[in-house]
Motif scaffolding. Structure first.
Motif, PDB file in Angstrom:
ATOM      1  N   ASP A 125       0.752  -0.932  -0.011  1.00 15.33           N
ATOM      2  CA  ASP A 125      -0.161   0.083   0.124  1.00 15.33           C
ATOM      3  C   ASP A 125       0.771   1.155  -0.007  1.00 15.33           C
ATOM      4  O   ASP A 125       1.630   1.309   1.154  1.00 15.33           O
ATOM      5  N   PRO A 126       0.865   1.944  -1.188  1.00 12.61           N
ATOM      6  CA  PRO A 126       1.881   3.006  -1.083  1.00 12.61           C
ATOM      7  C   PRO A 126       1.687   4.146  -0.168  1.00 12.61           C
ATOM      8  O   PRO A 126       2.430   5.131   0.240  1.00 12.61           O
ATOM      9  N   ARG A 127       0.457   4.330   0.518  1.00 12.49           N
ATOM     10  CA  ARG A 127       0.014   5.339   1.283  1.00 12.49           C
ATOM     11  C   ARG A 127       0.911   5.154   2.793  1.00 12.49           C
ATOM     12  O   ARG A 127       0.992   6.262   3.583  1.00 12.49           O
ATOM     13  N   GLU A 128       1.131   3.860   3.205  1.00 17.07           N
ATOM     14  CA  GLU A 128       1.515   3.758   4.399  1.00 17.07           C
ATOM     15  C   GLU A 128       2.888   2.572   4.339  1.00 17.07           C
ATOM     16  O   GLU A 128       3.059   1.742   4.699  1.00 17.07           O
ATOM     17  N   ILE A 129       3.883   3.378   3.622  1.00 16.45           N
ATOM     18  CA  ILE A 129       5.175   2.647   3.768  1.00 16.45           C
ATOM     19  C   ILE A 129       6.496   3.633   3.596  1.00 16.45           C
ATOM     20  O   ILE A 129       6.185   5.029   2.905  1.00 16.45           O
ATOM     21  N   GLU A 130       7.383   3.575   4.125  1.00 15.84           N
ATOM     22  CA  GLU A 130       8.379   4.241   4.195  1.00 15.84           C
ATOM     23  C   GLU A 130       9.241   4.025   2.847  1.00 15.84           C
ATOM     24  O   GLU A 130       9.394   2.613   2.601  1.00 15.84           O
ATOM     25  N   LEU A 131      10.000   4.874   2.212  1.00 21.92           N
ATOM     26  CA  LEU A 131      10.878   4.476   0.980  1.00 21.92           C
ATOM     27  C   LEU A 131      11.882   3.499   1.664  1.00 21.92           C
ATOM     28  O   LEU A 131      12.331   2.397   0.505  1.00 21.92           O
ATOM     29  N   SER A 132      12.286   3.586   2.632  1.00 22.44           N
ATOM     30  CA  SER A 132      13.630   2.766   3.119  1.00 22.44           C
ATOM     31  C   SER A 132      12.948   1.239   3.354  1.00 22.44           C
ATOM     32  O   SER A 132      13.826   0.426   3.271  1.00 22.44           O
ATOM     33  N   THR A 133      11.659   1.094   3.202  1.00 21.67           N
ATOM     34  CA  THR A 133      11.142  -0.391   3.587  1.00 21.67           C
ATOM     35  C   THR A 133      11.416  -1.123   2.129  1.00 21.67           C
ATOM     36  O   THR A 133      11.496  -2.503   2.373  1.00 21.67           O
ATOM     37  N   ILE A 134      11.569  -0.510   1.046  1.00 24.59           N
ATOM     38  CA  ILE A 134      11.733  -1.280  -0.102  1.00 24.59           C
ATOM     39  C   ILE A 134      13.153  -1.827   0.213  1.00 24.59           C
ATOM     40  O   ILE A 134      13.281  -2.890  -0.425  1.00 24.59           O
ATOM     41  N   ASP A 135      14.178  -1.085   0.448  1.00 26.13           N
ATOM     42  CA  ASP A 135      15.559  -1.582   0.639  1.00 26.13           C
ATOM     43  C   ASP A 135      15.529  -2.518   1.569  1.00 26.13           C
ATOM     44  O   ASP A 135      15.990  -3.674   1.330  1.00 26.13           O
ATOM     45  N   HIS A 136      14.658  -2.523   2.816  1.00 29.86           N
ATOM     46  CA  HIS A 136      14.631  -3.816   3.768  1.00 29.86           C
ATOM     47  C   HIS A 136      14.111  -5.087   3.115  1.00 29.86           C
ATOM     48  O   HIS A 136      14.383  -6.090   3.446  1.00 29.86           O
ATOM     49  N   LEU A 137      12.940  -5.056   2.213  1.00 30.69           N
ATOM     50  CA  LEU A 137      12.342  -5.981   1.482  1.00 30.69           C
ATOM     51  C   LEU A 137      13.192  -6.746   0.527  1.00 30.69           C
ATOM     52  O   LEU A 137      13.243  -7.657   0.762  1.00 30.69           O
ATOM     53  N   ALA A 138      13.937  -5.875  -0.111  1.00 31.21           N
ATOM     54  CA  ALA A 138      15.023  -6.513  -0.887  1.00 31.21           C
ATOM     55  C   ALA A 138      16.026  -7.165  -0.341  1.00 31.21           C
ATOM     56  O   ALA A 138      16.476  -8.253  -0.347  1.00 31.21           O
ATOM     57  N   LYS A 139      16.456  -6.722   0.778  1.00 34.52           N
ATOM     58  CA  LYS A 139      17.269  -7.332   1.780  1.00 34.52           C
ATOM     59  C   LYS A 139      17.022  -8.563   2.406  1.00 34.52           C
ATOM     60  O   LYS A 139      17.757  -9.542   2.569  1.00 34.52           O
ATOM     61  N   GLU A 140      15.656  -8.721   2.626  1.00 39.18           N
ATOM     62  CA  GLU A 140      15.074  -9.990   2.985  1.00 39.18           C
ATOM     63  C   GLU A 140      14.719 -10.932   1.891  1.00 39.18           C
ATOM     64  O   GLU A 140      14.063 -12.069   2.063  1.00 39.18           O
ATOM     65  N   GLY A 141      14.982 -10.556   0.790  1.00 36.92           N
ATOM     66  CA  GLY A 141      15.004 -11.558  -0.458  1.00 36.92           C
ATOM     67  C   GLY A 141      13.775 -11.237  -1.192  1.00 36.92           C
ATOM     68  O   GLY A 141      13.563 -12.071  -2.373  1.00 36.92           O
TER      69      GLY A 141
END
Length: 455
Positions: free
Chosen positions: A145-161
């Motif tokens: 949901d693009p309304r409730e997410i920090e841009l840095s969370t994308i980096d974290h998701l990538a880090k988790e695979g």
């Protein structure tokens, strides 16, 4: 690429209610007589199959008025911690039955999976990797949901695979967003997609909806222009099913703002023409993909599959659903977890699993499931393949079904010869109706009122 043929009169003629066939039989046939022991028994049907995992995260920060998903609206982040406690118990209990399987796909859906904060995301991924064997090439996708997410969370998701994203956008028109209580920042959506590309995500999907309040053909065309500029690999453009009697949130929508049926059809026609002319392949019903995307390639090769998550390339995988309301497809059966969060918690606490209801498929179910899958995924069906696979005479076995197809044949939506059933270009938009001719459950009981219109 062949263009779809739009025939307004035929579309209006056949625009009645019917299933989406994410399963056959549909969930209406699920019964509580189906037990957890039946599900475990089914794990031995194809013990060497890879495993696809679905994790349901039910929480959302805000209520979207159009939504028919199983969700819990809350601002209390600690509720996710409690949920993960119970999800852990379920995972530990279920994983022992799949210890020799390899996970080829993982999908987090909801609700809003990115309701989870980065430490909670890490907790769940660590738990899953501890109890399941993941392939190094596994497809890991998550709904955002693009309304409730920090841009840095994308980096974290990538880090988790994670390597695939699906963004819920729905519409870029501000008035439409306000009407359904889903206002969002267009520039931030662009930033999210740019960051995902920089972080090496393989593919991005945008979820859109046509038929929302205040939408018009012109306004949705404006949205599609913006979508095209974002350059997603896949698009899911759903028909909004307005069923306020089933979904309380939809009662908040002003009925006077709803598009008339003719306007809704005009939106769909323009959407299909615009996207196919812009280079996207029409996968089926409400899905589009670039010609080099895995979905498009699978369809071109005749190996596209369909399950509770929609169209997928995971043809030979069993599907294990974890979390409240999650659905599994294991061996020759379907199974669903408890739908209410309180019931989910209570059952996991008492017996370690949340299995609630399901259905074991008999031979006729398996035959018809394969027929419907071939038609809805590939728009063509080789009779000889079905005859060899199930040891039957196609024309004799499906005599009544072929008779039901007569109107579609007369209207040049379908052809049948000695070798195959072929859905023609005009018929692709009405594939659900065509599949309904092979659905004996629908035939036995007048259940069309349980489903949304096909278009």
């Amino acid at each position: 690429m062949q263009k779809l043929v739009w025939d307004q009169a035929l579309i209006e003629k056949y625009n009645y209610s019917g299933p989406r066939y994410t399963s056959y039989p549909t969930a209406l046939e699920f019964a509580e007589s189906f037990q957890h022991s039946d599900l475990i028994k089914a794990t031995h049907t194809y013990p060497d199959r890879p495993l696809s995992l679905y994790i349901h995260i039910p929480f959302c920060h805000k209520l979207c008025y159009f939504c028919g998903c199983n969700k819990v609206i809350t601002r209390h982040q600690e509720k996710a911690d409690k949920y993960l406690d119970f999800l852990e118990k379920e995972i530990v209990q279920q994983a022992v039955h799949f210890k020799d399987r390899t996970v080829s796909q993982l999908h987090w859906g909801g609700g809003t999976p990115t309701f989870l904060l980065p430490p909670q995301i890490t907790r769940l991924m660590t738990l899953l990797r501890a109890h399941f064997n993941f392939s190094e090439q596994a497809e890991l996708s998550i709904e955002v949901d693009p309304r409730e997410i920090e841009l840095s969370t994308i980096d974290h998701l990538a880090k988790e695979g994670f390597n695939r994203l699906s963004l819920g956008v729905q519409d870029f028109n501000k008035d439409v967003q306000k009407a359904v209580n889903r206002e969002q920042d267009e520039d931030f959506i662009k930033q999210l997609l740019t960051r995902a590309k920089e972080q090496g995500f393989h593919s991005t999907n945008l979820d859109m909806i046509y038929g929302l309040p205040l939408q018009t053909k012109e306004s949705f065309a404006f949205t599609l222009e913006k979508v095209l500029a974002l350059d997603p690999a896949r698009l899911s453009i759903f028909n909004y099913a307005h069923m306020p009697s089933l979904f309380a949130a939809q009662r908040k929508i002003n009925e006077d703002d709803m598009a008339k049926p003719a306007e809704k059809l005009a939106m769909l026609q323009h959407t299909i023409e615009f996207l196919t002319e812009s280079g996207y392949q029409f996968i089926g019903m409400d899905h589009f993909a670039k010609p080099n995307d895995e979905l498009a390639l699978a369809q071109q090769q005749g190996i596209l599959h369909r399950n509770f998550q929609g169209y997928t390339t995971q043809q030979d995988a069993d599907l294990l659903g974890l979390g409240v309301s999650a659905i599994s497809q294991i061996g020759h059966c379907y199974s669903q977890n408890q739908k209410k969060l309180s019931d989910y918690y209570q059952q996991v606490e008492n017996v370690g699993h949340a299995q609630w209801r399901g259905v074991a498929l008999d031979k006729d179910d398996l035959i018809r499931r394969e027929v419907i899958k071939q038609l809805i995924c590939n728009f063509t069906l080789n009779k000889k393949d079905i005859e060899q696979q199930f040891d039957l005479n196609f024309d004799q076995y499906f005599a009544e079904d072929i008779n039901l197809l007569t109107p579609f044949i007369k209207d040049q939506l379908v052809t049948i010869d000695s070798n195959k059933v072929q859905v023609l270009l005009t018929g692709k938009l009405l594939i659900r109706n065509i599949c309904m001719c092979f659905d004996v459950y629908l035939r036995k009981q007048a259940r069309q009122q349980q489903f949304s219109r096909v278009i």
